[in-house]
Every structure is written in structure tokens, then in C-alpha cells.
Design a protein around this motif. Structure first.
Motif, PDB file in Angstrom:
ATOM      1  N   TYR A  41       0.801  -1.214   0.000  1.00 28.60           N
ATOM      2  CA  TYR A  41       0.000   0.000   0.000  1.00 28.60           C
ATOM      3  C   TYR A  41       0.839   1.271   0.000  1.00 28.60           C
ATOM      4  CZ  TYR A  41      -4.132  -2.850   0.987  1.00 28.60           C
ATOM      5  OH  TYR A  41      -5.165  -3.754   0.905  1.00 28.60           O
ATOM      6  N   GLY A  42       2.150   1.128  -0.145  1.00 27.04           N
ATOM      7  CA  GLY A  42       3.022   2.286  -0.283  1.00 27.04           C
ATOM      8  C   GLY A  42       3.402   2.970   1.010  1.00 27.04           C
ATOM      9  N   ARG A  43       3.219   2.296   2.156  1.00 19.92           N
ATOM     10  CA  ARG A  43       3.540   2.911   3.447  1.00 19.92           C
ATOM     11  C   ARG A  43       4.999   2.631   3.831  1.00 19.92           C
ATOM     12  NH1 ARG A  43      -0.207   6.055   2.389  1.00 19.92           N
ATOM     13  NH2 ARG A  43       0.866   7.230   4.038  1.00 19.92           N
ATOM     14  N   ARG A  44       5.587   3.538   4.593  1.00 19.00           N
ATOM     15  CA  ARG A  44       6.993   3.430   5.001  1.00 19.00           C
ATOM     16  C   ARG A  44       7.073   2.667   6.328  1.00 19.00           C
ATOM     17  NH1 ARG A  44       8.426   8.143   6.473  1.00 19.00           N
ATOM     18  NH2 ARG A  44       6.488   9.274   6.091  1.00 19.00           N
ATOM     19  N   VAL A  45       7.823   1.565   6.316  1.00 14.97           N
ATOM     20  CA  VAL A  45       7.826   0.622   7.443  1.00 14.97           C
ATOM     21  C   VAL A  45       9.259   0.250   7.805  1.00 14.97           C
ATOM     22  CG1 VAL A  45       7.064  -1.647   8.246  1.00 14.97           C
ATOM     23  CG2 VAL A  45       5.612  -0.323   6.680  1.00 14.97           C
ATOM     24  N   THR A  46       9.513   0.138   9.112  1.00 14.20           N
ATOM     25  CA  THR A  46      10.756  -0.447   9.608  1.00 14.20           C
ATOM     26  C   THR A  46      10.401  -1.603  10.539  1.00 14.20           C
ATOM     27  OG1 THR A  46      12.018   1.609   9.481  1.00 14.20           O
ATOM     28  CG2 THR A  46      12.848  -0.078  10.977  1.00 14.20           C
ATOM     29  N   VAL A  47      10.989  -2.760  10.289  1.00 12.98           N
ATOM     30  CA  VAL A  47      10.835  -3.926  11.145  1.00 12.98           C
ATOM     31  C   VAL A  47      12.084  -4.046  12.001  1.00 12.98           C
ATOM     32  CG1 VAL A  47      10.427  -6.419  11.251  1.00 12.98           C
ATOM     33  CG2 VAL A  47       9.442  -5.072   9.377  1.00 12.98           C
ATOM     34  N   LEU A  48      11.916  -4.069  13.315  1.00 14.95           N
ATOM     35  CA  LEU A  48      13.032  -4.180  14.254  1.00 14.95           C
ATOM     36  C   LEU A  48      13.010  -5.573  14.867  1.00 14.95           C
ATOM     37  CD1 LEU A  48      12.607  -0.718  16.023  1.00 14.95           C
ATOM     38  CD2 LEU A  48      14.241  -1.300  14.212  1.00 14.95           C
ATOM     39  N   GLU A  49      14.061  -6.341  14.650  1.00 16.55           N
ATOM     40  CA  GLU A  49      14.126  -7.724  15.128  1.00 16.55           C
ATOM     41  C   GLU A  49      15.332  -7.879  16.057  1.00 16.55           C
ATOM     42  OE1 GLU A  49      14.095 -11.291  16.310  1.00 16.55           O
ATOM     43  OE2 GLU A  49      12.395 -10.680  15.071  1.00 16.55           O
TER      44      GLU A  49
END
Length: 592
Positions: A41-49
Motif C-alpha cells: 500500500y506504499g507505506r513506510r515501514v521499519t521492522v526491528l528484530e
């Protein structure tokens, strides 16, 4: 996508990373799928693992049709399908090895087989690698979130990162929302003070995974043996899983000893010493559901929100349902199309079904793990008797006992009163079309089927691949522009909804010439859509991005139904629709 660990000099305040709209904590299946949906959907995401890589050993073993539909939506069917076994049959056998129940559902109303065996590390890896398609999504491994500060307009997460030369440093990440997907021990849930009610049955199990499957049978056996209940599962890529119930006097050190494991396996294989073991691990089933899935700008999903006993294979799938429900809602809020109140429906829609799946899994487990010989004999006799009745046998074989999600509160319009935010399960109108319908069960709040259809864009194509990944208005036989007033059509344009007409294939050519390019005309060449609409007095369906029916009605009730749906999602009338983002995939030729 990057996994580097930028260094911050000691003695300086950490810079705040503001590149994201959503922070996802945890690169498990729920977090990875949510990142794929938001990326689409064009959203800016950061996944922190926190870990430095994905988990690489087998865990979940069951993937259902609802999950495959979401995999289809994000364009990863071709990447995940090679790691699955469709139509994964389950047979319940007693202590003598006699089959007493069979679970082999044949339905495919959502476009895919109801049950699949799968290799979770490979599926999770495909979800992770799929994020490389999106420049605005990144995964940062080795980032352990230690603290989250929330303000009126966002959240700031503090993550600890190991320095290459030793020690740790802090990194700060700022976003509008944070979603905790860190598993059952979720720090996000604990920081929010959300309850996690349920039980952890005292029964422990030993799980044994091996390569080079020594049995070769492709399905599942649940051994309801009163001496020691067990499970034997054939998985893709020649992996075999056994699970053995442990007695109270057996210690974890004892049962994971290779000699002890070999003794447990001697009734299953000629020579256990020649097996290629992947792991031996003791685990305890958990059955818990969080009291709330959202507090302010922080949410929880997957195992962080609910823990499932393994019996129904619903842990991984429940995480997929969470991501499917939450993804489009976050996208709508972030685009400005809907107000923040839309996110409250994540709990009201998902919590009840998660609890139902937990309860069913507990009940099924209690049925299998009976150890009293007399009670076990009674269970086996009752199962044999029930198999004599075709309707009862079908109830188990076709998996009709599994509760399908039905939303009664959320982004919905009641089919009888057009009230906003709720939906009863039955149609109660006294109009003749309703009184004479084949079913009085309302389609509102449940998933819409996914048959194959024909269109100018291709033939024999799965429905979702044609209508796209955002809102749709599906009308049987009519041109939506002819049965909705201009004011409603304007609202639908603001929502970004696609206008769809489904009719018999024989009429498709005529309709394509007469309805205009802004109406998607679909030919029902299989007759499955004709039967669906024939059974229900609801020729107009408002279809959500997650494929659930938000409203269904007679065409004259369309405007009121639409207005009720828009109120239930806190529609603002502002912001561009985030849907219709092209995602490369080729699911059209599958399942044919």
C-alpha cells in the motif's frame, strides 16, 4: 532492505530515525506479512528484530486457505507454494492404529485448498525476501527494542544494537504507530499492561523433527493412544515430525536424551538410530488471548495477542488473519482517508475469533489426549458410531467444526436496519425476496468467496487478482452506475472503490460494450457466483480490502448501506486511496 548496524559515537545523543510511518517489532510471520501488506500500500515501514537472523528450524506445520488468500494478495504465491503440501489429510487413530475419524475437507470457496502442510522457515523466508520489492520497507536485525515512548502524534522506540567492537549502542526510531509482533512473551504487550488471560495446560510434549522422512506418508496421524498420545506429520521436503505426550515423572533432560527418543520412536520406524534429526524439544501448549489488541498508538498482533494450542494448526494462520485485518486499516489511517478510530475495530473484529480458535483447539486436544483406558474406549466407540451417520461424518471430514471468522462489530453495516458498526447474522426483512431466499444467513461480516471469472483482462482468473487489493462494490447483473445515485458514486470514488458487475459469461460481451470502461465486468463461467447470489437476497455487496463483506443489500438500500459503512470506518473523505498498488505475481494459473 538492510541489516547493517550504524554506530553512534559514545557520549553523543542518538539521532532519531524518522523514516517510518509504522514500526513493527518482531520479524516473525505476523510482522513480516504486515510489512508486506503495508509495503504493497506504499507505506513506510521499519521492522526491528532482536535476533540476528530469521528462525531456521520447523515450528508451525499447517497453512490454511485464508492465509493462502492473503499470500495471493501480496503476490508471494509462487515463492511459498513450493514449500507446501495441499490437501493435508488428518486421520485420528486409536491405540490399535485403527482410523476413527478423518479430516479431509474438499471445499475451495476461497480459491485454495482448505489445508496445507508447510515448512514454516521457508514460508517466513519468502515473506522476508518479498520485502525487497519495496524501497520504503526495511528489516533491521540485531535491534532489541527496550523502551517505547508515546506522544499524541507518534511513538519513539529505543533499540539496543551490538557494536562491532563490543558493547551496545542506542538507536531511536520515530513513527506514527508501533505494532508488537514479538511472540507470546511480547514486551510490547507487557509495557502496555494488557491482560493475557487463559491457561497453560500442564501437559508437556516432546517434538522431534527429522530429515529424509523414513515413513513417506504425506499426511497427518493423530495417535489417540491412551498409553502415550502422539502425532506423526508428513511435511514438504521430506521432513517428518513426531510429537509425544510426556508423563509427569519424565524430566526434560531425560526425554531429550537420544536413547530415550529412540525408544519412543521404535514403534514408528525400524531403526531410529539411523534418522537424520533436526531437533528434539520439549514444549507446553498455551491458550491465551490478550484483553485488548490496541492501546493508543501501539498495537499487538500474532502470538503477542493470542497463543494457540497446536491441535488445529492455527497459530501461524491466526497471525496471518491479524495482519490481513490490520494492514488495510493502518494504510487507510496513514493516507488520511480514515480517522484513528478505525484502528479500534482491530480488537472488536479479531479478538472474538481468536478466542473461539483457542477454545476449539483446547477441546480437540482434550479429546485426543485421554489416557484413562475406559474413557479412551468410550471415545473410540462413540467415534465409530458417529461415523455411521453421513452428516456427522461430513461434519468432521469437511472441517465444518472450525469456526469461520464472522465479524459482528466493526467496519460493517447491519443488513436489516443499515445500522453502522454492527451486523446481525440473520436476515429478518419481511420482503418477499428475503422470505423466499434459500438462506437467511447474512453474508455481512464473513469472507466473500473467490471463484474463477473471465474478464477483458484474462480468462479463468481468480477473483481477487481481477478486483485488486482495495475496496470494491460487486453487483450481480446490474451496472453499479445505474442503481446508485451520483452522490453515492462520488463517495465510492473518494473511497477508491472499484465498481464491479458480475453476470453470466453469455452476457459479458454485451455488458463490456454498454457499461463503460469504469465498470469492471466479470463473466461467471463456472456458475459459482450465480448460485451464491441466487441463494441470497443481497445483489449488492460492499467488499473490504481484506475480502470481508462490509455490507450486502438490495440495490435500493445501497446508499444507506454505504453511508453506514463509511461511518463505521471513520471515513474522512480526504486523502488518496492507498490501494491498487501493483505487486508482481502470477497466481492466475494456479489451482486450475
Amino acid at each position: 532492505m538492510t541489516t547493517d548496524h550504524p554506530r553512534i559515537d559514545a557520549g553523543t545523543a542518538p539521532a532519531i530515525d524518522t523514516d517510518s510511518e509504522v514500526l513493527i517489532v518482531g520479524a516473525g510471520p505476523a510482522g513480516l506479512m504486515l510489512a508486506n501488506l503495508l509495503g504493497m500500500y506504499g507505506r513506510r515501514v521499519t521492522v526491528l528484530e532482536a535476533m540476528d537472523r530469521l528462525i531456521d528450524y520447523p515450528r508451525g506445520v499447517g497453512l490454511d486457505d485464508e492465509s493462502f488468500r492473503t499470500i495471493q494478495t501480496v503476490g508471494l504465491v509462487d515463492a511459498i507454494r513450493p514449500h507446501t503440501t495441499p490437501q493435508h489429510i488428518m486421520r485420528l487413530v486409536n491405540g490399535a492404529g485403527k482410523v476413527i475419524l478423518v479430516n479431509n475437507p474438499q471445499t475451495d470457496e476461497f480459491g485454495w485448498h482448505r489445508k496445507h502442510g508447510f515448512i514454516q522457515p521457508e514460508a517466513d523466508k519468502a515473506l522476508y525476501e518479498g520485502l525487497a520489492r519495496f524501497d520504503h520497507v526495511r528489516v533491521l536485525f540485531g535491534h532489541r527494542v527496550e523502551d517505547v515512548r508515546e506522544t499524541a502524534d507518534g511513538v519513539t522506540a529505543t533499540a539496543l544494537v551490538a557494536r562491532p567492537g563490543g558493547g551496545v549502542e542506542e538507536r531511536l526510531f520515530r513513527a506514527q504507530y508501533l505494532v508488537g509482533c514479538e511472540g507470546g512473551k511480547s514486551p510490547t504487550r507487557k509495557r502496555l499492561g494488557v491482560t493475557f488471560e487463559g491457561e497453560s495446560p500442564s501437559t508437556r510434549w516432546l517434538v522431534v523433527d527429522v530429515n529424509n522422512d523414513p515413513l513417506g506418508t504425506p499426511n497427518v496421524f493423530l495417535g489417540a493412544d491412551p498409553k502415550r498420545p502422539y502425532v506423526s506429520i508428513g511435511l514438504p521436503h521430506a521432513v517428518r515430525r513426531w510429537e509425544f505426550m510426556l508423563h509427569d515423572d519424565e524430566t526434560e533432560e531425560q526425554v531429550t536424551d537420544p536413547e530415550y527418543v529412540n525408544a519412543l520412536l521404535r514403534d514408528h520406524v525400524p531403526d531410529p538410530t539411523k534418522l537424520d534429526f533436526i531437533r528434539r524439544r520439549v514444549f507446553t501448549h498455551h491458550a491465551r488471548v490478550a484483553g485488548n489488541f490496541r492501546t493508543g498508538r501501539q498495537l499487538i498482533a500474532g502470538d503477542a495477542a493470542h497463543l494457540m494450542p497446536v491441535w488445529m494448526g492455527q497459530g501461524w494462520n491466526s497471525g496471518m488473519r491479524d495482519a490481513t485485518n490490520l494492514g488495510w486499516k493502518l494504510a487507510a489511517v496513514l493516507s488520511g482517508q480514515a480517522g484513528d478510530a478505525l484502528l479500534d475495530t482491530f480488537t472488536s473484529e479479531r479478538k472474538e475469533h481468536a478466542q473461539a480458535m483457542v477454545d476449539l483447539s483446547l477441546t480437540f486436544g482434550n479429546f485426543i489426549k485421554i489416557t484413562h483406558p475406559v474413557l479412551a474406549a468410550g471415545r473410540d466407540a462413540a467415534a465409530s458410531l458417529l461415523n455411521l451417520f453421513p452428516s456427522v461424518k461430513s461434519y468432521f471430514s469437511d472441517m465444518k467444526f472450525k469456526p469461520m471468522p464472522r465479524y459482528t462489530r466493526g467496519v460493517l453495516a447491519d443488513p436489516n436496519s443499515q445500522a453502522s458498526g454492527r451486523a446481525t447474522a440473520r436476515l429478518t426483512s419481511k420482503l418477499i425476496p428475503v422470505l423466499s431466499a434459500n438462506t437467511k444467513v447474512s453474508p455481512v461480516g464473513v469472507q466473500f468467496p473467490q471463484p474463477r471469472v473471465n474478464s477483458r483482462h484474462g480468462e479463468n482468473v481468480l477473483l481477487d487478482d481481477v478486483v485488486g487489493n482495495w475496496w470494491s462494490v460487486v453487483v450481480w447483473g446490474n451496472n453499479p452506475k445505474d442503481v446508485l445515485p451520483a452522490e453515492s458514486l462520488e463517495k465510492l470514488a473518494g473511497l477508491g472503490a472499484r465498481l464491479v458487475c458480475i453476470l453470466p459469461e453469455t452476457q459479458r460481451g454485451w455488458a463490456e460494450q454498454n457499461m463503460g470502461d469504469d465498470v469492471l465486468v466479470l463473466g461467471d463461467h463456472t456458475g459459482r457466483m450465480k448460485k451464491w447470489f441466487d441463494d441470497r437476497p443481497t445483489p449488492m455487496v460492499f467488499l473490504r480490502p481484506d475480502r470481508f463483506v462490509a455490507g450486502a443489500c438490495l440495490t435500493q438500500n445501497g446508499p444507506a448501506t454505504l453511508d453506514a459503512i463509511l461511518r463505521s470506518m471513520a471515513f474522512t473523505g480526504r486523502g488518496a486511496a492507498p490501494g491498487r498498488v501493483a505487486v508482481p505475481h502470477d497466481a492466475r494459473s494456479l489451482l486450475g
